[in-house]
Enzyme design. Sequence first.
Site, PDB file in Angstrom:
ATOM      1  N   SER A 127       0.914  -1.210   0.017  1.00  0.00           N
ATOM      2  CA  SER A 127       0.042   0.027   0.050  1.00  0.00           C
ATOM      3  C   SER A 127       0.869   1.203  -0.094  1.00  0.00           C
ATOM      4  O   SER A 127       1.797   1.461   0.800  1.00  0.00           O
ATOM      5  CB  SER A 127      -0.841  -0.100   1.162  1.00  0.00           C
ATOM      6  OG  SER A 127      -1.289   1.250   1.362  1.00  0.00           O
ATOM      7  N   TYR A 151      -2.052  -0.659  10.848  1.00  0.00           N
ATOM      8  CA  TYR A 151      -2.284  -1.308   9.414  1.00  0.00           C
ATOM      9  C   TYR A 151      -1.006  -1.042   8.439  1.00  0.00           C
ATOM     10  O   TYR A 151      -0.500  -1.998   7.789  1.00  0.00           O
ATOM     11  CB  TYR A 151      -3.559  -0.687   9.007  1.00  0.00           C
ATOM     12  CG  TYR A 151      -3.753  -0.871   7.329  1.00  0.00           C
ATOM     13  CD1 TYR A 151      -3.897  -2.428   6.948  1.00  0.00           C
ATOM     14  CD2 TYR A 151      -3.450   0.061   6.586  1.00  0.00           C
ATOM     15  CE1 TYR A 151      -4.068  -2.744   5.748  1.00  0.00           C
ATOM     16  CE2 TYR A 151      -3.751  -0.291   5.004  1.00  0.00           C
ATOM     17  CZ  TYR A 151      -3.746  -1.709   4.635  1.00  0.00           C
ATOM     18  OH  TYR A 151      -3.925  -1.549   3.323  1.00  0.00           O
ATOM     19  N   LYS A 155       1.898  -3.579   6.708  1.00  0.00           N
ATOM     20  CA  LYS A 155       2.429  -3.774   5.286  1.00  0.00           C
ATOM     21  C   LYS A 155       3.650  -3.509   5.311  1.00  0.00           C
ATOM     22  O   LYS A 155       4.691  -4.229   4.548  1.00  0.00           O
ATOM     23  CB  LYS A 155       1.653  -2.744   4.609  1.00  0.00           C
ATOM     24  CG  LYS A 155       0.050  -3.068   4.353  1.00  0.00           C
ATOM     25  CD  LYS A 155      -0.236  -4.156   3.491  1.00  0.00           C
ATOM     26  CE  LYS A 155      -1.684  -4.687   3.337  1.00  0.00           C
ATOM     27  NZ  LYS A 155      -1.857  -5.835   2.672  1.00  0.00           N
TER      28      LYS A 155
END
Length: 349
Positions: A127, A151, A155
């Site tokens: 991302s 989050y 990643k």
Amino acid sequence: MKDQTVLVTGGAGYIGSHACLELLQAGFKVVVVDNLANSKVESLARVQKLAGKTLTFYQADIRDKQALTDIFAKETPDTVIHFAGLKAVGESCALPQLYYHNNVYGTLVLTEVMNAANVKQLVFSSSATVYGESASPQYSEHFPLGAINPYGRSKAMIEDILRDLSASDKLNNVEKPWKIALLRYFNPIGAHDSGMIGEDPNGIPNNLMPYVAQVAIGKLTQLSVFGDDYPTRDGTGIRDYIHVVDLVQGHIKAIAALNGEHFAEGECKAYNLGAGRGYSVLEIIDAFQRVTGKTIPYQMSPRRAGDLAECFANPALALAELNWQVEKDLDDMVNDTWNWQTKNPQGYQ
Ligand code: NAD
Ligand code: UFG
């Protein structure tokens, strides 16, 4: 390449379901592993109907090593596309252990099973959120990383793990080293133009486009525009929106690159998947109103914590090395979002 089997983790989800359709249409055999934590199996029924072809579905958690080992033994995939993960930024702040366990530990189990099965080609859903603060709003792959929520950090940690894994193969001189594409998505929106598959968020959407669509259809009363005092052309936040079908084409191109001679053995490489230009929140609202003829009531609200003023991709590397670029424009994204929303006002239910 077309007869290859691609195992798709998280294949019942928003991006995964669109990927499964494009993979089937491109001639791949498709095996989906999804625990349905944030999706419904109906998405895969519709994918198969649209493709006129079948796929194999396993309802399993990627953290279940035995289940995954059995699936790999039975299906002998050539490549894995790894979409499975939890993705809500706010929830990740409230429940960080859940996010690290699901996303990071889940990827560890997946790569252990892949190693044991000698399946060494991986396309990973990363991302743009992995990038740190930057002087330029246009992000290139070599820019410093610095995610600011659990989050995003999950990643970034997975990217590190995958880079370390590739490096270890080189060090150990293994016969068949990893080949890994880390795809850093910017802001995926839209839906397949049939209106049969699309994004079906749980509860009230966090993201702009599904929120706007639910206001337009009357499920929500008005949009809050988070901040009108950013140093941007109209004061609202600017993002690089990308049509989900363009995005999944990037995965097919990545599989081709992994199989090609230019992707070196043992390589783990990041690619931005974005359009290379941004739209503001007000520009999105304007486009939605113009394309659909619906009025979107909105009010200016305070900035949302953690939001950047402006963020868009430099997609030059994906063009040069994957031969990929976006083909759809903002009107396509709005049209296809609205088509999906009007045909499925309650999502897949
Ligand atoms: P999604 O929630 O619709 O799809 C994710 C799928 O993974 C779901 O079907 C869910 O049930 C499944 N899943 C989650 N944990 C699992 C587990 N432990 N085992 C098996 N299945 C599991 O999300 P999406 O928008 O399709 O995103 C796909 C991937 O792309 C995610 O990894 C996400 O972090 C990443 N990503 C998404 C965006 C975005 O804006 N949508 C942006 C950047 C990156
Ligand atoms: N926005 C509003 N009102 C809303 C929702 C969003 O004004 O109700 C604004 C935001 O402030 C931002 C823009 O619309 O300026 C886009 O916001 P989104 O929530 O749609 O997208 P983000 O860029 O914040 O984040 C998304 C995903 C992340 C992912 C990132 C990059 O939520 O998980 O794109 O891929 F990491």
